[in-house]
Enzyme design. Sequence first.
Site, PDB file in Angstrom:
ATOM      1  N   HIS A 168      -6.947  -5.851  -0.442  1.00  9.91           N
ATOM      2  CA  HIS A 168      -6.058  -4.814  -0.261  1.00  9.91           C
ATOM      3  C   HIS A 168      -4.928  -5.178   0.444  1.00  9.91           C
ATOM      4  CE1 HIS A 168      -3.930  -1.095  -0.461  1.00  9.91           C
ATOM      5  NE2 HIS A 168      -4.001  -1.039   0.975  1.00  9.91           N
ATOM      6  N   ASP A 183      -8.586  -5.898  -4.980  1.00  9.09           N
ATOM      7  CA  ASP A 183      -8.028  -4.878  -4.178  1.00  9.09           C
ATOM      8  C   ASP A 183      -9.294  -3.748  -4.114  1.00  9.09           C
ATOM      9  OD1 ASP A 183      -7.040  -2.410  -2.780  1.00  9.09           O
ATOM     10  OD2 ASP A 183      -5.086  -3.295  -3.327  1.00  9.09           O
ATOM     11  N   SER A 217       0.736  -1.089  -0.034  1.00 11.81           N
ATOM     12  CA  SER A 217       0.017   0.104  -0.103  1.00 11.81           C
ATOM     13  C   SER A 217       0.776   1.350   0.074  1.00 11.81           C
ATOM     14  CB  SER A 217      -0.813  -0.022   1.085  1.00 11.81           C
ATOM     15  OG  SER A 217      -1.746   0.976   0.866  1.00 11.81           O
TER      16      SER A 217
END
Length: 529
Positions: A443, A403, A190
Site C-alpha cells: 500500500h 496492496d 491512498s
Amino acid sequence: MTRLPAWGMLGAASVASAALTSQDAFRTHCSQFAHQIDIPNVKVNMAEFVPGGTNLSLPDNAASCNAPYQVVSVDVCRVAMAVSTSNSSEITLEAWFPRDYQGRFLSTGNGGLSGCIQYYDLAYTAQLGFATVGANNGHNGTSGEPFLSHPEVLEDFVYRSLHTGVVVGKELTQSFYEEGFKKSYYLGCSTGGRQGWKSIQKYPNDFDGVVAGAPAFNMIGLFSWSAHFYPILGPKGSDTYLSPAEWKVVHEEILRQCDTLDGAKDGIIEDTDLCQPILSPLICAPGAKNRTSCLSATQVHAAQQVFAPLYGLNGTLLYPRMQPGSEELAAPIMYNGQPFQYSTDWWKYVVYNDSSWQGEKWTIRDAALAMAQNPYNIQTWDGDVSPFKKAGGRVLHYHGTQDQLISSDNSKWYYARVADTMGLPPSSLDEFYRFFPISGMGHCGGGDGAYGIGQGLSTYAGTDPEDNVLMAMVRWVEDGVAPETVRGAKFANGPGSEIEYRRKHCRYPRHNVFVGPGNYTDENAWRCV
Ligand SMILES: *[C@@H]1O[C@H](CO)[C@@H](O)[C@H](O)[C@H]1NC(C)=O
Ligand SMILES: *[C@@H]1O[C@H](CO)[C@@H](O)[C@H](O)[C@H]1NC(C)=O
Ligand SMILES: *[C@@H]1O[C@H](CO)[C@@H](O)[C@H](O)[C@H]1NC(C)=O
Ligand SMILES: *[C@@H]1O[C@H](CO)[C@@H](O)[C@H](O)[C@H]1NC(C)=O
Ligand SMILES: *[C@@H]1O[C@H](CO)[C@@H](O)[C@H](O)[C@H]1NC(C)=O
Ligand SMILES: *[C@@H]1O[C@H](CO)[C@@H](O)[C@H](O)[C@H]1NC(C)=O
Ligand SMILES: *[C@@H]1O[C@H](CO)[C@@H](O)[C@H](O)[C@H]1NC(C)=O
C-alpha cells in the site's frame, strides 16, 4: 537556481541590503512575509525560516498522526495558517517555500480518514524545489469522530480542504516568489490518491499534473469491502480465522501457483489478473498429524472468499476482489480478527450518527444506505474526466499489485470505466492518463518487489524521471515526454538501503514478461506485452 524574493509585490517590504547573503535575504523575506499576507479567511499563525538539516519539532501535530518531528533537508520558509472554510469549519494549512525554488507549485494530500498534514511529503517535495502546501483535511488526527454531526468537517475531508489549500497556496506562491510559478502539481497516495482524482473530476484546472497512487476512490465500496473481511474470517480463535502464520502458508501456495506465470520465479506476481488461485490443495489430509502447512476446510473456504468480489444485496458489484499476493501484508491489518477501524468509523460517525454503533454488527445490508448517502460525492467515481483532458491536464496513476489495503483491481476497474465512459481506447487515454500497476508494491510502498518509484521520501531512488514518478510527471507536463514505463528500485534492506535491482513497470493494460537471458534482476530481461 536561487532567485531573489519578490520584494516588489509586497507593499510594505523593506529594501534588501546589498550586504545580505542570499540566505540572509531569504531569511528576512520569510520573517516579513507573515505580515504581508492579506487573504480573506486566512489567519497566519507563523512564518519561520527553517535551515536545511533541521530536525523540526511538530508539537501541534495530533498524537494519532504519529509524526512529532520531521527532518528538513533544505532551507525553507515555513508558513502555518488557519483557513476557515465555513462558519463552523477550518483547515490548518502549511506552505513551505524552498530557497532553491524551481518555479513549480505542488499540493500534497492525506491518508486514511485523517486529519494529518503529511510533513514528510512537504519535506520531500520542498527538497525537489517545489513551493508546496499541505493541509489537515479539516480535522486533526486519524479518527472519523470529528465528522459526527459536523457535515462541514466532512465536506472539507471529501474535497474542500485540498481545493482551498490549492487556491490559497497558489496565491501565496505568487506573492512569495517574484516569478510566481509556471506549472502546478499534485502528489498523493491512498486517500491522497482519491483527493487527486477528486480534483481531476471537480476542479479540472487546479493542476497541470497529478500523480495519484492507490486511490481510495469508489470509497463507499471500499469502506464496505474493508468491513466485509471480519464477517468472513471472524474474531481470533473462531473456526474461520487464519493466523498470520497460516496466511503465510496461503501466500506460499499462491506463489506456487502463480509466481512463474510471468516466466520468473522471483516471489513477485507481475500480472495478478492471470492469477486465479485455488486453495483446496491446502486442506489437511485426513488424519494429518502435522498441520503447520495445511488448513481446515472451513479456513480454506473462508480464505477463498477473501479472493472473491463483493456484491451488494441487489447483485451490483460494490468492489472487486483482493488481488492475490498481498496475504502476508494484509494478515495483521485486514484479517486480524477485528472490524476495520476506518469502516467502523464511517458507519458510526457518518452513516448512522451513532457513536455507540459497533463494527462487529456490520453486514452487507449496511452498504446500501451508505451508498445512497454518498455525501458530497465522496465516491469520486465519475468516469468522464474530459474537462481535465481539455484543460491539458495529465495524470499518472499507479497502484501496487501487492496492496494490502486497497485492491489494485479497483484501479483497473476505474481505468475501464473512464475508457468506457469517454469512449477512448488505451492508445487515446495515453495522451493524458497513464496507469501503472506496480508489481511487488504494497500500500503506497513496501512489499517484496521494486516499489521505489520516488512517490515519497521512503521510496526515493533518484531524481531521474525514469526512477521518479513526480519528476516523470514534470517532464511530461513541461517537455511533452510521457512516461513509457516507471522504473522501480528493489531495496535490499528496506527503504533507502542499497538497491538490489531495478525493474521497469509497464503501462496498463500491458504487463511484464520475463524473456531472459539471465537473471530476473536484470531490468532488460523483461518485456512489456
Ligand atoms: C529527530 O528528533 C527526534 C526527537 O527528538 C528523535 O527521536 C529523532 O531521532 C531525530 N531524528 C534525527 C534524524 O535526528
Ligand atoms: C454562515 O455564513 C453565511 C454566509 O456564508 C451566513 O449567511 C450565515 O448567516 C452564517 N451562519 C451562521 C450561523 O453564522
Ligand atoms: C488542529 O490543531 C491545530 C494545532 O493544534 C489547531 O490550531 C486547530 O484549531 C485544530 N483544528 C481543529 C479543526 O480542531
Ligand atoms: C511440520 O511441517 C513443517 C513444514 O512442512 C516442518 O517445518 C516442521 O518441522 C514439521 N513439524 C513436525 C513436528 O514434524
Ligand atoms: C446522519 O447525519 C447526516 C447529516 O449530518 C444525515 O445526512 C444522515 O441522514 C444522518 N443519518 C441518519 C441515519 O440519521
Ligand atoms: C443496487 O445497489 C447499488 C448500491 O447500493 C445502487 O447504487 C444501485 O442503484 C442498485 N441497483 C438496482 C438495480 O437497484
Ligand atoms: C538471481 O539473482 C538473485 C538475487 O541476486 C540470486 O539470489 C539468484 O541466485 C540469481 N539467480 C541466478 C539463476 O543467477
